[in-house]
Design an enzyme around this catalytic site. Structure first.
Site, PDB file in Angstrom:
ATOM      1  N   GLY A  13      65.115  23.116  56.918  1.00  0.00           N
ATOM      2  CA  GLY A  13      66.018  21.988  57.194  1.00  0.00           C
ATOM      3  C   GLY A  13      65.413  21.092  58.264  1.00  0.00           C
ATOM      4  O   GLY A  13      64.857  21.590  59.245  1.00  0.00           O
ATOM      5  N   VAL A  25      51.355  16.783  68.206  1.00  0.00           N
ATOM      6  CA  VAL A  25      50.268  17.585  67.618  1.00  0.00           C
ATOM      7  C   VAL A  25      49.082  16.671  67.316  1.00  0.00           C
ATOM      8  O   VAL A  25      47.936  16.956  67.689  1.00  0.00           O
ATOM      9  CB  VAL A  25      50.766  18.293  66.324  1.00  0.00           C
ATOM     10  CG1 VAL A  25      49.594  18.870  65.530  1.00  0.00           C
ATOM     11  CG2 VAL A  25      51.767  19.394  66.679  1.00  0.00           C
ATOM     12  N   ARG A  74      62.075  23.772  51.248  1.00  0.00           N
ATOM     13  CA  ARG A  74      62.086  25.241  51.331  1.00  0.00           C
ATOM     14  C   ARG A  74      61.369  25.715  50.071  1.00  0.00           C
ATOM     15  O   ARG A  74      61.935  25.623  48.983  1.00  0.00           O
ATOM     16  CB  ARG A  74      63.522  25.765  51.389  1.00  0.00           C
ATOM     17  CG  ARG A  74      64.258  25.365  52.660  1.00  0.00           C
ATOM     18  CD  ARG A  74      65.596  26.053  52.779  1.00  0.00           C
ATOM     19  NE  ARG A  74      66.243  25.711  54.029  1.00  0.00           N
ATOM     20  CZ  ARG A  74      67.147  24.744  54.171  1.00  0.00           C
ATOM     21  NH1 ARG A  74      67.524  24.037  53.134  1.00  0.00           N
ATOM     22  NH2 ARG A  74      67.674  24.502  55.355  1.00  0.00           N
ATOM     23  N   ASP A 105      63.320  29.985  61.170  1.00  0.00           N
ATOM     24  CA  ASP A 105      62.782  31.328  60.925  1.00  0.00           C
ATOM     25  C   ASP A 105      62.112  31.482  59.553  1.00  0.00           C
ATOM     26  O   ASP A 105      61.137  32.224  59.419  1.00  0.00           O
ATOM     27  CB  ASP A 105      63.835  32.418  61.178  1.00  0.00           C
ATOM     28  CG  ASP A 105      65.116  32.174  60.416  1.00  0.00           C
ATOM     29  OD1 ASP A 105      65.209  31.168  59.677  1.00  0.00           O
ATOM     30  OD2 ASP A 105      66.031  33.008  60.538  1.00  0.00           O
ATOM     31  N   THR A 127      65.163  23.721  64.760  1.00  0.00           N
ATOM     32  CA  THR A 127      66.332  23.918  63.904  1.00  0.00           C
ATOM     33  C   THR A 127      67.589  23.617  64.698  1.00  0.00           C
ATOM     34  O   THR A 127      67.720  24.072  65.846  1.00  0.00           O
ATOM     35  CB  THR A 127      66.423  25.352  63.333  1.00  0.00           C
ATOM     36  OG1 THR A 127      67.743  25.569  62.825  1.00  0.00           O
ATOM     37  CG2 THR A 127      66.129  26.433  64.356  1.00  0.00           C
ATOM     38  N   ASP A 129      70.243  24.929  64.298  1.00  0.00           N
ATOM     39  CA  ASP A 129      71.013  26.173  64.447  1.00  0.00           C
ATOM     40  C   ASP A 129      70.716  26.865  65.788  1.00  0.00           C
ATOM     41  O   ASP A 129      71.529  27.671  66.252  1.00  0.00           O
ATOM     42  CB  ASP A 129      70.690  27.148  63.305  1.00  0.00           C
ATOM     43  CG  ASP A 129      70.929  26.542  61.929  1.00  0.00           C
ATOM     44  OD1 ASP A 129      71.697  25.561  61.847  1.00  0.00           O
ATOM     45  OD2 ASP A 129      70.349  27.034  60.939  1.00  0.00           O
ATOM     46  N   ASP A 131      68.845  29.269  66.494  1.00  0.00           N
ATOM     47  CA  ASP A 131      69.023  30.711  66.320  1.00  0.00           C
ATOM     48  C   ASP A 131      67.708  31.496  66.337  1.00  0.00           C
ATOM     49  O   ASP A 131      67.646  32.614  65.842  1.00  0.00           O
ATOM     50  CB  ASP A 131      69.756  30.977  64.995  1.00  0.00           C
ATOM     51  CG  ASP A 131      68.995  30.418  63.795  1.00  0.00           C
ATOM     52  OD1 ASP A 131      68.046  29.640  63.982  1.00  0.00           O
ATOM     53  OD2 ASP A 131      69.363  30.768  62.653  1.00  0.00           O
ATOM     54  N   GLY A 172      75.218  25.628  61.146  1.00  0.00           N
ATOM     55  CA  GLY A 172      74.668  26.717  61.947  1.00  0.00           C
ATOM     56  C   GLY A 172      74.209  27.893  61.115  1.00  0.00           C
ATOM     57  O   GLY A 172      73.759  28.894  61.646  1.00  0.00           O
ATOM     58  N   ARG A 173      74.383  27.765  59.807  1.00  0.00           N
ATOM     59  CA  ARG A 173      74.066  28.860  58.856  1.00  0.00           C
ATOM     60  C   ARG A 173      74.766  30.143  59.291  1.00  0.00           C
ATOM     61  O   ARG A 173      75.982  30.152  59.367  1.00  0.00           O
ATOM     62  CB  ARG A 173      72.551  29.055  58.733  1.00  0.00           C
ATOM     63  CG  ARG A 173      72.162  29.762  57.451  1.00  0.00           C
ATOM     64  CD  ARG A 173      70.684  29.950  57.343  1.00  0.00           C
ATOM     65  NE  ARG A 173      69.990  28.711  57.053  1.00  0.00           N
ATOM     66  CZ  ARG A 173      69.810  28.205  55.823  1.00  0.00           C
ATOM     67  NH1 ARG A 173      70.262  28.845  54.776  1.00  0.00           N
ATOM     68  NH2 ARG A 173      69.160  27.077  55.653  1.00  0.00           N
ATOM     69  N   ARG A 246      94.368  18.960  59.001  1.00  0.00           N
ATOM     70  CA  ARG A 246      93.392  18.147  58.278  1.00  0.00           C
ATOM     71  C   ARG A 246      92.019  18.794  58.444  1.00  0.00           C
ATOM     72  O   ARG A 246      91.702  19.323  59.514  1.00  0.00           O
ATOM     73  CB  ARG A 246      93.359  16.717  58.819  1.00  0.00           C
ATOM     74  CG  ARG A 246      94.644  15.946  58.561  1.00  0.00           C
ATOM     75  CD  ARG A 246      94.887  15.806  57.062  1.00  0.00           C
ATOM     76  NE  ARG A 246      95.945  14.864  56.748  1.00  0.00           N
ATOM     77  CZ  ARG A 246      97.216  15.187  56.506  1.00  0.00           C
ATOM     78  NH1 ARG A 246      97.600  16.455  56.583  1.00  0.00           N
ATOM     79  NH2 ARG A 246      98.096  14.260  56.193  1.00  0.00           N
TER      80      ARG A 246
HETATM   81  O1  F6P Z   1      69.176  25.536  59.051  1.00  0.00           O
HETATM   82  C1  F6P Z   1      69.641  24.239  59.222  1.00  0.00           C
HETATM   83  C2  F6P Z   1      70.836  23.985  58.333  1.00  0.00           C
HETATM   84  O2  F6P Z   1      71.292  22.671  58.586  1.00  0.00           O
HETATM   85  C3  F6P Z   1      71.985  24.965  58.479  1.00  0.00           C
HETATM   86  O3  F6P Z   1      72.788  24.723  59.594  1.00  0.00           O
HETATM   87  C4  F6P Z   1      72.693  24.786  57.167  1.00  0.00           C
HETATM   88  O4  F6P Z   1      73.402  25.942  56.807  1.00  0.00           O
HETATM   89  C5  F6P Z   1      71.561  24.528  56.212  1.00  0.00           C
HETATM   90  O5  F6P Z   1      70.471  24.073  56.986  1.00  0.00           O
HETATM   91  C6  F6P Z   1      71.886  23.522  55.148  1.00  0.00           C
HETATM   92  O6  F6P Z   1      70.807  23.445  54.297  1.00  0.00           O
HETATM   93  P1  F6P Z   1      70.624  22.310  53.190  1.00  0.00           P
HETATM   94  O7  F6P Z   1      70.136  21.088  53.886  1.00  0.00           O
HETATM   95  O8  F6P Z   1      69.621  22.873  52.250  1.00  0.00           O
HETATM   96  O9  F6P Z   1      71.970  22.067  52.587  1.00  0.00           O
END
Ligand code: F6P
Length: 323
Positions: A13, A25, A74, A105, A127, A129, A131, A172-173, A246
């Protein structure tokens, strides 16, 4: 081995600040007399040889741009041994002495595989996230958090006027770092994260009730996507008490926008350090930051490390919501 030519790619992502890292870089490589190639579309580009020569000018005016000029993906093919062999063949064909990969990761697992095939790789954590276990900070988090905060502040105006409950889903996955940070920043009534088991009555209904006792007539529930869907939580609230919440899913809006100062500076330092590590012939390392210091960690070790929500954040939230 003397390093003459390196590659850089972004994968997974996207995150605000990836471009600033790419720029750093490229500029650091050129500063040391090293050629730099951008590999486009993540590991897919490494498999297919989708490359572009990068010079000082080609990374001009990107430090402030969100997304990634190198595109991202990905790659399913790269997860296979066959795909990895093709990627290694591309590196050898192009004479790349090392690669800097920028992502989360999944990107690190790819770097690890490349390194095991004999390619020198350095990873940069990026990221929203936040994480990644080995670093306190991943590029993109601060910008994404501030975007979410700005959106939720706007939401609060209309919620307050209508005396409503809002349930907001934050990305945040499987991690709740973004939701917890944003929840604290917007003064949420409740924050739900995957790291903490949820007792719906205690963690949501009682908090709304307490807010009402405290004189409030609007309620903001922030939920990390890994802790459940905002729609389900809103439906459960409706079932339990006389409220008609909502639902707002912030979605990909959180990943866009100009990187803020923190993300630009961290990305620039990390990009610089990644190239310095390659020049020292290091491989399978990830650049990390802890309290303003920048270090590096072995990727195998890094992948085994976990970050957790700080107890202090939970305690502060409890104090702020009065329950
Ligand atoms: O890892 C980053 C992230 O934005 C997560 O928070 C989310 O779950 C995922 O990627 C969404 O992925 P995509 O862009 O493939 O929908």
């Amino acid at each position: 081995m003397s390093v003459k030519r390196i590659g850089v790619l972004t994968s997974g992502g996207d995150a605000p600040g990836m471009n600033a890292a790419v720029r750093a870089v490229v500029r650091t490589a050129i500063f040391h007399g090293v050629e730099c190639y951008g590999i486009r579309r993540g590991y897919n580009g490494l498999i297919s040889g989708d490359i572009i020569k990068l010079d000082e000018k080609s990374v001009g005016h990107i430090i402030n741009r969100g997304g990634t000029i190198l595109y991202t993906a990905r790659s399913k093919e790269f997860m296979t041994e066959d795909g990895q062999k093709k990627a290694v063949a591309t590196c050898k064909f192009l004479g790349l002495d090392g690669i800097v990969v920028i992502g989360g990761d999944g990107t690190f697992r790819g770097a690890n595989a490349l390194s095991k095939h004999g390619i020198n790789v350095i990873a940069i954590p990026a990221t929203i996230d936040n994480d990644i276990g080995c670093t306190n900070y991943s590029i993109g988090f601060d910008t994404a958090a501030n975007t979410a905060i700005e959106c939720i502040d706007k939401l609060r105006d209309t919620m307050q006027s209508h005396e409503r409950c809002s349930v907001v889903e934050v990305m945040g996955r499987n991690a709740g770092f973004l939701a917890m940070y944003v929840g604290l920043a917007v003064g949420a009534t409740a924050v739900l994260v995957p790291e903490k088991p949820i007792d719906f009555e205690k963690d949501v209904i009682e908090k709304i009730r307490q807010a009402r006792f405290n004189g409030f007539t609007h309620y903001m529930i922030v939920v990390a996507e890994g802790a459940g869907s905002a729609a389900d939580i809103a439906a459960k609230i409706k079932q339990s008490i006389e409220l008609d919440p909502r639902v707002t899913v912030l979605g990909h809006i959180q990943r866009g926008g100009c990187p803020n100062g923190r993300d630009r500076v961290n990305a620039t330092k990390m990009g610089y350090l990644a190239v310095e590590l390659l020049l020292q012939n290091k491989t399978n390392r990830v650049v990390c930051t802890h309290g303003g210091n920048f270090t590096d960690e072995d990727i195998d070790t890094a992948l085994a490390m976990r970050r957790d929500i700080q107890n202090m954040e939970v305690e502060v939230l409890t104090a702020m919501t009065g329950i």
